[in-house]
Motif scaffolding. Structure first.
Motif, PDB file in Angstrom:
ATOM      1  N   PRO A   1      61.498  19.087  28.518  1.00  9.37           N
ATOM      2  CA  PRO A   1      61.313  19.115  27.243  1.00  9.37           C
ATOM      3  C   PRO A   1      59.916  20.194  27.161  1.00  9.37           C
ATOM      4  O   PRO A   1      58.858  19.610  27.663  1.00  9.37           O
ATOM      5  N   PRO A   2      60.040  21.216  26.270  1.00 11.90           N
ATOM      6  CA  PRO A   2      58.787  22.080  26.281  1.00 11.90           C
ATOM      7  C   PRO A   2      57.741  21.484  25.195  1.00 11.90           C
ATOM      8  O   PRO A   2      57.786  20.791  24.445  1.00 11.90           O
ATOM      9  N   VAL A   3      56.302  21.602  25.737  1.00 11.60           N
ATOM     10  CA  VAL A   3      55.203  21.171  24.926  1.00 11.60           C
ATOM     11  C   VAL A   3      54.576  22.476  24.798  1.00 11.60           C
ATOM     12  O   VAL A   3      53.905  23.130  26.120  1.00 11.60           O
ATOM     13  N   LEU A   4      53.865  22.750  23.881  1.00 12.17           N
ATOM     14  CA  LEU A   4      52.930  23.809  23.629  1.00 12.17           C
ATOM     15  C   LEU A   4      51.420  23.354  23.643  1.00 12.17           C
ATOM     16  O   LEU A   4      51.152  22.740  22.742  1.00 12.17           O
ATOM     17  N   HIS A   5      50.626  23.809  24.668  1.00 13.27           N
ATOM     18  CA  HIS A   5      49.372  23.234  24.511  1.00 13.27           C
ATOM     19  C   HIS A   5      48.328  24.020  23.915  1.00 13.27           C
ATOM     20  O   HIS A   5      48.357  25.247  24.246  1.00 13.27           O
ATOM     21  N   HIS A   6      47.483  23.475  22.916  1.00 12.65           N
ATOM     22  CA  HIS A   6      46.632  24.219  22.190  1.00 12.65           C
ATOM     23  C   HIS A   6      45.076  23.981  22.788  1.00 12.65           C
ATOM     24  O   HIS A   6      44.681  22.840  22.646  1.00 12.65           O
ATOM     25  N   HIS A   7      44.612  25.034  23.728  1.00 15.32           N
ATOM     26  CA  HIS A   7      43.322  24.892  24.203  1.00 15.32           C
ATOM     27  C   HIS A   7      42.139  24.719  23.219  1.00 15.32           C
ATOM     28  O   HIS A   7      42.298  24.989  22.055  1.00 15.32           O
ATOM     29  N   GLY A   8      41.087  24.167  23.626  1.00 18.42           N
ATOM     30  CA  GLY A   8      39.885  23.772  23.045  1.00 18.42           C
ATOM     31  C   GLY A   8      39.069  25.231  22.906  1.00 18.42           C
ATOM     32  O   GLY A   8      39.782  26.431  22.777  1.00 18.42           O
ATOM     33  N   ALA A   9      37.894  25.167  22.464  1.00 14.57           N
ATOM     34  CA  ALA A   9      36.846  26.462  22.074  1.00 14.57           C
ATOM     35  C   ALA A   9      35.424  26.006  22.307  1.00 14.57           C
ATOM     36  O   ALA A   9      35.034  25.049  22.126  1.00 14.57           O
ATOM     37  N   PRO A  10      34.699  26.827  23.009  1.00 16.00           N
ATOM     38  CA  PRO A  10      35.404  27.890  23.630  1.00 16.00           C
ATOM     39  C   PRO A  10      35.899  28.026  25.046  1.00 16.00           C
ATOM     40  O   PRO A  10      35.408  27.529  25.825  1.00 16.00           O
ATOM     41  N   SER A  11      37.231  28.256  25.022  1.00 17.28           N
ATOM     42  CA  SER A  11      38.169  28.212  26.021  1.00 17.28           C
ATOM     43  C   SER A  11      39.336  28.982  25.865  1.00 17.28           C
ATOM     44  O   SER A  11      39.751  29.884  24.917  1.00 17.28           O
ATOM     45  N   GLY A  12      40.199  28.737  26.802  1.00 13.98           N
ATOM     46  CA  GLY A  12      41.523  29.492  26.955  1.00 13.98           C
ATOM     47  C   GLY A  12      42.372  28.516  27.728  1.00 13.98           C
ATOM     48  O   GLY A  12      42.377  27.436  28.017  1.00 13.98           O
ATOM     49  N   LYS A  13      43.662  29.110  27.961  1.00 14.70           N
ATOM     50  CA  LYS A  13      44.803  28.540  28.543  1.00 14.70           C
ATOM     51  C   LYS A  13      44.273  27.999  30.004  1.00 14.70           C
ATOM     52  O   LYS A  13      44.821  27.160  30.595  1.00 14.70           O
ATOM     53  N   LEU A  14      43.382  28.799  30.593  1.00 14.41           N
ATOM     54  CA  LEU A  14      42.745  28.383  32.148  1.00 14.41           C
ATOM     55  C   LEU A  14      42.318  26.877  32.020  1.00 14.41           C
ATOM     56  O   LEU A  14      41.982  26.301  33.203  1.00 14.41           O
ATOM     57  N   GLU A  15      41.813  26.210  31.066  1.00 13.58           N
ATOM     58  CA  GLU A  15      41.287  24.829  30.943  1.00 13.58           C
ATOM     59  C   GLU A  15      42.204  24.099  31.458  1.00 13.58           C
ATOM     60  O   GLU A  15      42.082  23.062  31.954  1.00 13.58           O
TER      61      GLU A  15
END
Length: 293
Positions: free
Chosen positions: A26-40
């Motif tokens: 089942p899909p889960v969309l991860h919302h990254h922090g800030a200052p950050s991006g998907k590479l976290e």
């Protein structure tokens, strides 16, 4: 594992993302922090956690961050529209969202705007609105200062972010400086072998095309959100450390009051990064089980 992919939206913009874990889960969309991006996700080893939990984790750079196209005049609710368009492009009818730290307002915007598309929402070390009295009590002065800049001083915020990006050239020094205000649990995570270069890598990648996208992302999270947090019937899970100095635990309690059906888990002596580090698999397993109901 962390291979960047690209999704083109109807207006021609692209969203860069990682597709991690179990492709049939089942899909889960991860919302990254800030200052950050998907590479976290690499810092927290979320790809491994997603595989063990049996979910398909989609970590998306928000506009102007990492590999995603900027979007002028964007708002939190417009981001929820982007999420729905992204899900449509990938053929996802239903999915869950996960918000970490300053990615929480973006995840909650999805809860407000597109609850009919969500199986569940998980908030980990989630930040709250800046206009609610008391939520910031106990916050690290350094973090409070940066968030104040983000809301009111865009040029100064860009200068601070540029300095941080320059600092990624010396990861060990950078994480040592960041760790001075961290609680013990967070310092233990930051001190691990390999943590410093992974930390520097996600900061540098988020600002690969400049500081504007990250600056705007921080401004949106640090300013009034433009919507009200309210229970929409979507199952919610909130997890927060009791000694978090980036986002004091009062925020988790405030969120749970507005989402009365949410399951609130307070982690004793948990910090800001240590909670996700220690519980990523559990968090994703909760969303997996919820999606199956």
């Amino acid at each position: 594992m962390y291979e960047e992919k690209s999704c083109t939206l109807g207006d021609g913009r692209t969203l860069a993302y990682f597709d991690l874990g179990d492709p049939s889960g089942p899909p889960v969309l991860h919302h990254h922090g800030a200052p950050s991006g998907k590479l976290e996700t690499a810092f927290f080893k979320l790809g491994d956690a997603a595989a063990k939990a049996g979910v398909r984790l989609l970590a998306v750079d928000r506009p102007g961050i990492g590999g995603s196209t900027p979007k002028a005049g964007r708002t939190l609710l417009k981001w929820a529209d982007d999420v729905e368009a992204f899900a449509d492009r990938l053929g996802l009818e239903k999915f869950s969202v996960m918000g970490y730290s300053m990615g929480t307002p973006s995840a909650l915007a999805c809860l407000h705007r597109i609850p009919h598309r969500l199986n569940g929402i998980s908030i980990v070390s989630g930040s709250g609105p800046s206009d609610i009295p008391g939520l910031a009590d106990g916050r690290s002065p350094d973090v409070a200062r940066v968030l104040k800049f983000a809301q009111h001083r865009p040029r100064l915020t860009s200068a601070v972010l540029a300095f941080m990006k320059f600092g990624t050239r010396s990861p060990e020094k950078m994480i040592a400086a960041s760790g001075k205000s961290m609680p013990d649990a967070d310092q233990a995570v930051a001190a691990r072998s390999g943590a410093a270069p992974r930390f520097a890598a996600f900061l540098a990648d988020a600002m690969r095309n400049g500081t504007t996208g990250v600056r705007d992302d921080m401004r949106l999270a640090a300013s009034p959100w433009g919507f009200t947090v309210a229970d929409s019937g979507v199952p919610a899970f909130i997890r927060h450390g009791t000694v978090d100095r980036n986002v004091p635990v009062a925020t988790a309690r405030w969120l749970s009051e507005r989402l009365p059906s949410a399951q609130l888990k307070l982690v004793e002596d948990g910090g800001h990064i240590s909670v996700l580090d220690a519980s990523a698999e559990t968090v994703l397993e909760q969303l997996h089980q919820q999606a199956l109901r």
